[in-house]
Scaffold this motif. Structure first.
Motif, PDB file in Angstrom:
ATOM      1  N   ILE A 291      -6.185  62.929  29.688  1.00  0.00           N
ATOM      2  CA  ILE A 291      -6.456  62.487  28.322  1.00  0.00           C
ATOM      3  C   ILE A 291      -6.197  63.611  27.326  1.00  0.00           C
ATOM      4  O   ILE A 291      -5.669  63.378  26.229  1.00  0.00           O
ATOM      5  N   PHE A 292      -6.556  64.830  27.693  1.00  0.00           N
ATOM      6  CA  PHE A 292      -6.296  65.958  26.792  1.00  0.00           C
ATOM      7  C   PHE A 292      -4.812  66.047  26.467  1.00  0.00           C
ATOM      8  O   PHE A 292      -4.415  66.165  25.302  1.00  0.00           O
ATOM      9  N   TRP A 293      -3.976  65.991  27.504  1.00  0.00           N
ATOM     10  CA  TRP A 293      -2.527  66.116  27.269  1.00  0.00           C
ATOM     11  C   TRP A 293      -1.984  64.900  26.528  1.00  0.00           C
ATOM     12  O   TRP A 293      -1.021  65.020  25.750  1.00  0.00           O
ATOM     13  N   ALA A 294      -2.574  63.735  26.744  1.00  0.00           N
ATOM     14  CA  ALA A 294      -2.101  62.526  26.061  1.00  0.00           C
ATOM     15  C   ALA A 294      -2.241  62.647  24.552  1.00  0.00           C
ATOM     16  O   ALA A 294      -1.420  62.119  23.796  1.00  0.00           O
ATOM     17  N   VAL A 295      -3.284  63.338  24.098  1.00  0.00           N
ATOM     18  CA  VAL A 295      -3.467  63.491  22.652  1.00  0.00           C
ATOM     19  C   VAL A 295      -2.884  64.810  22.151  1.00  0.00           C
ATOM     20  O   VAL A 295      -2.328  64.881  21.052  1.00  0.00           O
ATOM     21  N   ALA A 448     -11.657  67.213  20.922  1.00  0.00           N
ATOM     22  CA  ALA A 448     -12.079  65.945  20.317  1.00  0.00           C
ATOM     23  C   ALA A 448     -12.425  66.139  18.846  1.00  0.00           C
ATOM     24  O   ALA A 448     -12.049  65.325  17.987  1.00  0.00           O
ATOM     25  N   LEU A 449     -13.117  67.226  18.546  1.00  0.00           N
ATOM     26  CA  LEU A 449     -13.502  67.496  17.160  1.00  0.00           C
ATOM     27  C   LEU A 449     -12.280  67.748  16.276  1.00  0.00           C
ATOM     28  O   LEU A 449     -12.281  67.427  15.084  1.00  0.00           O
ATOM     29  N   SER A 450     -11.219  68.314  16.867  1.00  0.00           N
ATOM     30  CA  SER A 450     -10.039  68.641  16.060  1.00  0.00           C
ATOM     31  C   SER A 450      -9.412  67.398  15.449  1.00  0.00           C
ATOM     32  O   SER A 450      -8.898  67.441  14.321  1.00  0.00           O
ATOM     33  N   TRP A 451      -9.449  66.275  16.186  1.00  0.00           N
ATOM     34  CA  TRP A 451      -8.829  65.066  15.651  1.00  0.00           C
ATOM     35  C   TRP A 451      -9.638  64.461  14.515  1.00  0.00           C
ATOM     36  O   TRP A 451      -9.097  63.692  13.701  1.00  0.00           O
ATOM     37  N   LEU A 452     -10.915  64.813  14.429  1.00  0.00           N
ATOM     38  CA  LEU A 452     -11.696  64.371  13.279  1.00  0.00           C
ATOM     39  C   LEU A 452     -11.204  65.037  12.002  1.00  0.00           C
ATOM     40  O   LEU A 452     -11.346  64.476  10.907  1.00  0.00           O
ATOM     41  N   VAL A 453     -10.616  66.224  12.130  1.00  0.00           N
ATOM     42  CA  VAL A 453      -9.998  66.880  10.966  1.00  0.00           C
ATOM     43  C   VAL A 453      -8.898  65.990  10.395  1.00  0.00           C
ATOM     44  O   VAL A 453      -8.780  65.799   9.183  1.00  0.00           O
ATOM     45  N   MET A 454      -8.092  65.395  11.293  1.00  0.00           N
ATOM     46  CA  MET A 454      -7.005  64.533  10.823  1.00  0.00           C
ATOM     47  C   MET A 454      -7.524  63.199  10.306  1.00  0.00           C
ATOM     48  O   MET A 454      -6.890  62.579   9.432  1.00  0.00           O
ATOM     49  N   PHE A 539      -5.812  58.518  14.272  1.00  0.00           N
ATOM     50  CA  PHE A 539      -6.399  59.806  14.655  1.00  0.00           C
ATOM     51  C   PHE A 539      -7.795  59.630  15.251  1.00  0.00           C
ATOM     52  O   PHE A 539      -8.196  60.381  16.151  1.00  0.00           O
ATOM     53  N   LEU A 540      -8.545  58.645  14.758  1.00  0.00           N
ATOM     54  CA  LEU A 540      -9.867  58.381  15.317  1.00  0.00           C
ATOM     55  C   LEU A 540      -9.763  57.923  16.772  1.00  0.00           C
ATOM     56  O   LEU A 540     -10.596  58.280  17.610  1.00  0.00           O
ATOM     57  N   THR A 541      -8.723  57.152  17.086  1.00  0.00           N
ATOM     58  CA  THR A 541      -8.493  56.731  18.472  1.00  0.00           C
ATOM     59  C   THR A 541      -8.311  57.949  19.380  1.00  0.00           C
ATOM     60  O   THR A 541      -8.880  58.012  20.478  1.00  0.00           O
ATOM     61  N   ASN A 542      -7.549  58.932  18.917  1.00  0.00           N
ATOM     62  CA  ASN A 542      -7.372  60.161  19.691  1.00  0.00           C
ATOM     63  C   ASN A 542      -8.691  60.900  19.894  1.00  0.00           C
ATOM     64  O   ASN A 542      -8.973  61.417  20.985  1.00  0.00           O
ATOM     65  N   LEU A 544     -11.742  59.637  19.924  1.00  0.00           N
ATOM     66  CA  LEU A 544     -12.620  58.907  20.835  1.00  0.00           C
ATOM     67  C   LEU A 544     -12.151  59.037  22.282  1.00  0.00           C
ATOM     68  O   LEU A 544     -12.975  59.164  23.205  1.00  0.00           O
ATOM     69  N   LEU A 545     -10.853  59.010  22.516  1.00  0.00           N
ATOM     70  CA  LEU A 545     -10.330  59.173  23.875  1.00  0.00           C
ATOM     71  C   LEU A 545     -10.713  60.543  24.440  1.00  0.00           C
ATOM     72  O   LEU A 545     -11.144  60.659  25.596  1.00  0.00           O
ATOM     73  N   THR A 546     -10.551  61.581  23.631  1.00  0.00           N
ATOM     74  CA  THR A 546     -10.871  62.933  24.099  1.00  0.00           C
ATOM     75  C   THR A 546     -12.368  63.100  24.318  1.00  0.00           C
ATOM     76  O   THR A 546     -12.793  63.769  25.271  1.00  0.00           O
ATOM     77  N   ALA A 547     -13.169  62.504  23.457  1.00  0.00           N
ATOM     78  CA  ALA A 547     -14.624  62.573  23.630  1.00  0.00           C
ATOM     79  C   ALA A 547     -15.050  61.877  24.916  1.00  0.00           C
ATOM     80  O   ALA A 547     -15.958  62.354  25.629  1.00  0.00           O
ATOM     81  N   ALA A 548     -14.403  60.766  25.250  1.00  0.00           N
ATOM     82  CA  ALA A 548     -14.724  60.063  26.494  1.00  0.00           C
ATOM     83  C   ALA A 548     -14.397  60.937  27.704  1.00  0.00           C
ATOM     84  O   ALA A 548     -15.160  60.986  28.681  1.00  0.00           O
ATOM     85  N   ALA A 549     -13.265  61.646  27.648  1.00  0.00           N
ATOM     86  CA  ALA A 549     -12.905  62.547  28.747  1.00  0.00           C
ATOM     87  C   ALA A 549     -13.921  63.674  28.877  1.00  0.00           C
ATOM     88  O   ALA A 549     -14.264  64.094  29.994  1.00  0.00           O
ATOM     89  N   PHE A 550     -14.426  64.164  27.746  1.00  0.00           N
ATOM     90  CA  PHE A 550     -15.456  65.209  27.784  1.00  0.00           C
ATOM     91  C   PHE A 550     -16.719  64.703  28.483  1.00  0.00           C
ATOM     92  O   PHE A 550     -17.325  65.422  29.294  1.00  0.00           O
ATOM     93  N   LEU A 551     -17.124  63.483  28.186  1.00  0.00           N
ATOM     94  CA  LEU A 551     -18.328  62.935  28.810  1.00  0.00           C
ATOM     95  C   LEU A 551     -18.159  62.820  30.325  1.00  0.00           C
ATOM     96  O   LEU A 551     -19.109  63.054  31.088  1.00  0.00           O
ATOM     97  N   ILE A 552     -16.961  62.495  30.770  1.00  0.00           N
ATOM     98  CA  ILE A 552     -16.713  62.394  32.208  1.00  0.00           C
ATOM     99  C   ILE A 552     -16.844  63.757  32.872  1.00  0.00           C
ATOM    100  O   ILE A 552     -17.511  63.909  33.906  1.00  0.00           O
ATOM    101  N   ILE A 553     -16.194  64.776  32.285  1.00  0.00           N
ATOM    102  CA  ILE A 553     -16.250  66.100  32.899  1.00  0.00           C
ATOM    103  C   ILE A 553     -17.660  66.684  32.798  1.00  0.00           C
ATOM    104  O   ILE A 553     -18.097  67.448  33.667  1.00  0.00           O
ATOM    105  N   LEU A 554     -18.400  66.310  31.741  1.00  0.00           N
ATOM    106  CA  LEU A 554     -19.792  66.751  31.625  1.00  0.00           C
ATOM    107  C   LEU A 554     -20.620  66.158  32.754  1.00  0.00           C
ATOM    108  O   LEU A 554     -21.484  66.833  33.337  1.00  0.00           O
ATOM    109  N   PHE A 555     -20.377  64.902  33.098  1.00  0.00           N
ATOM    110  CA  PHE A 555     -21.072  64.250  34.199  1.00  0.00           C
ATOM    111  C   PHE A 555     -20.751  64.940  35.534  1.00  0.00           C
ATOM    112  O   PHE A 555     -21.627  65.058  36.412  1.00  0.00           O
ATOM    113  N   LEU A 556     -19.504  65.395  35.703  1.00  0.00           N
ATOM    114  CA  LEU A 556     -19.083  66.034  36.950  1.00  0.00           C
ATOM    115  C   LEU A 556     -19.459  67.511  37.018  1.00  0.00           C
ATOM    116  O   LEU A 556     -19.328  68.130  38.087  1.00  0.00           O
TER     117      LEU A 556
END
Length: 569
Positions: A291-295, A448-454, A539-542, A544-556
């Protein structure tokens, strides 16, 4: 107390990679621009639509990062790292120079293939060779910072190249810029050869891993992996209609299925006590960073479109002088802000509206140097509908070249790398440094926060009603660069630490496979650009996608940290 010193081979690989990335990012910075440039301009491009260009861009990036999987296998089992790096460098140089051949779609696609194959041989093996330089006890604690320094070399090349590209393509044409990328790659090859002769430790680190009982031979790999993968890709391409939006998407996804199955088999057959859990941890990280590379890699597509069409690029006075000193300004023709269009039979064709006079953000982009003649992107009916007074109101504006926006990210990498390395060093001395998986998690949330800038940039500019300030591009790249520095070099470091030695390059290829899948998705996402009238939603879609990936890695994270401490620390 004396400071620890990095291995001498670091600087050899640093500058080799710097020149390789000079060529790679020079080509990438103008790639989308070349594809969407009309065929009727002074220096014609390919005339692709934004969606066509995004599809080719995403497919190219996906394959560029897919072939390292195969290049890693070949280096591990047959050629070694040095030979693979040299072969890859020559192939890439040939591809860049081939792109300079004008008016040939055949040469265009063959050149892309050479670059893709060359990168597969070069990219994973220079990264693995660097990791092997740090296997001596006196260097182990410096491995993360070594990869950060190496990453800075990558971005010095990526920063400088776009100024060279802008000057050459605006002065002499696209071919000269592509040829410069090839020359840069050849300089990197020569530097590497000189380094091999002067730094023996590079040769010492280049050892082909011994074959373990039960390991699959290269001939069998071709039979059970490579051939099925290519057959699956052909099947995906030939299936009537499209399952995933385009033939290239179908082919790529089908291609990945046998490769992913191979990695699953590698994990399943690994030694339970010493290899299985580290491989599982790496595969989990690979899956999340897709997901990181996708955005992130939309910088060469969606963010390029934003810079070209939605960012105020006008320069004058001292600023114009500075831009011309390092690259060259780009002249565009102007037309009135609002043009009412009427067809030959009186029908209303609508209104072209642009808050700045040099082009409209969504429909008609006014080409270079067309004031008296019909612009290539207006139909005969549209042009005939304009009054002579409207036609005569055109003028010239000087803009900074679009590809210079691609230098903002590497600029921040070069500036911020010492700061990030220093902070982690400070935390290490106080026994508070995050683990390598922990750094990757930080990288994900910062991205994830960077895309909120856009998102704010799009809202502030009325979602295209006004041209946005270039400061927003500096803002998004400044934030995402911090995330990138926490994630990308740390991913390389994590692979070199956790991967079993016998399949080190193979697992590095797995890291690049995850990048490849993400890159293909970046093309898919960027292909939706024209469908989002409100760019803030894009940009908001990007974000949210990155934030979701963060939550997954936080769980792991508890499991990842346990594996890391058990097998590395």
């Amino acid at each position: 107390m004396s400071k620890q010193k990095h291995p001498k081979g670091l600087m050899i690989l640093f500058f080799t990679e710097m020149w390789e990335r000079f060529g790679y990012y020079l080509m990438l910075g103008i790639f989308s621009l070349y594809m969407i440039e009309p065929e009727t301009t002074k220096f014609p491009g390919l005339g692709f639509t934004n969606m066509q260009a995004a599809d080719v861009y995403g497919t190219y990036l996906a394959l560029v990062y897919l072939t390292p999987f195969f290049g890693g296998l070949i280096a591990d089992r047959m050629l070694g790292y040095r030979n693979s790096i040299l072969i890859g460098g020559v192939l890439m140089a040939s591809g860049y120079i081939g792109l300079a051949i004008p008016d040939s779609m055949g040469a265009f696609y063959i050149s892309l293939l050479l670059i893709i194959l060359g990168n597969g041989m070069f990219k994973p093996n220079v990264s693995v060779l660097l990791g092997k330089l740090y296997e001596k006890p006196e260097f182990i604690s410096l491995k993360d910072s070594g990869y950060n320094i190496f990453y800075m070399g990558i971005n010095i090349g990526a920063f400088v190249c776009n100024f060279v590209a802008a000057y050459l393509r605006l002065t002499y044409g696209w071919g000269w810029a592509f040829a410069a990328a090839g020359i840069g790659m050849l300089i990197g090859v020569v530097w590497f050869l000189v380094g091999l002769a002067r730094v023996p430790e590079i040769k010492e680190a280049d050892t082909i891993s011994p074959k373990r009982p039960g390991d699959v031979s290269m001939s069998r790999l071709f039979a059970v992996l490579f051939l099925p993968a290519f057959a699956a890709a052909a099947l995906g391409w030939l299936i009537p209609d499209n399952m995933f939006g385009s033939d290239s998407n179908d082919a790529f996804i089908f291609f990945c299925i046998p490769v992913l199955f191979f990695f699953f088999t590698t994990w399943k057959t690994a030694d339970k006590k010493t290899e299985r859990e580290p491989i599982a941890a790496l595969l989990a990280v690979f899956g999340v960073v897709i997901i990181f590379w996708a955005v992130f890699h939309q910088n060469g597509s969606a963010l390029t479109y934003w810079a070209k069409n939605d960012t105020s690029r006008e320069v004058s006075g001292i600023t114009e002088t500075i831009v011309n000193a390092v690259a060259k300004t780009e002249e565009v023709s102007t037309l009135p802000r609002e043009i009412k269009l009427q067809g030959a039979h009186g029908e209303d064709l609508g209104t072209i509206v642009g808050p700045n006079p040099y082009f409209n953000n969504y429909t008609k982009e006014l080409p270079v140097g067309n004031i008296d003649d019909k612009p290539s992107d207006l139909t005969e009916e549209e042009w005939a509908a304009l009054s002579e007074a409207q036609k005569s109101e055109g003028g010239q504006l000087n803009l900074w070249p679009t590809e210079l926006q691609a230098s903002i990210n590497p600029f921040f990498v070069v500036i911020l790398t010492p700061l990030v390395v220093g902070i982690f060093g400070w935390l290490r001395r106080r026994k508070k440094e995050p683990t390598t998986p922990g750094k990757i998690a930080w990288g994900m949330i910062i991205s994830a926060l960077s895309w909120l800038v856009m998102v704010v940039a799009a809202v502030a500019s009325g979602n295209g009603l006004d041209k946005a300030s270039v400061a927003w591009l500096f803002g998004v790249y400044g934030v995402i660069t911090v995330g990138e520095l926490c994630l990308s070099p740390m991913g390389l470091s994590l692979v070199s630490k956790l991967a079993p030695r016998r399949i080190a390059a193979l697992m590095m290829g797995g890291w690049f496979l995850s990048t490849a899948i993400g890159n293909k998705l970046s093309g898919v996402l960027s292909g939706l650009w024209d469908l989002f009238e409100k760019k803030s939603y894009f940009f908001l879609t990007n974000a949210l996608l990155t934030a979701a990936a963060f939550l997954i890695i936080l769980f792991l994270m508890p499991w990842l940290n346990r594996v890391y401490k058990q097998y590395v620390e």
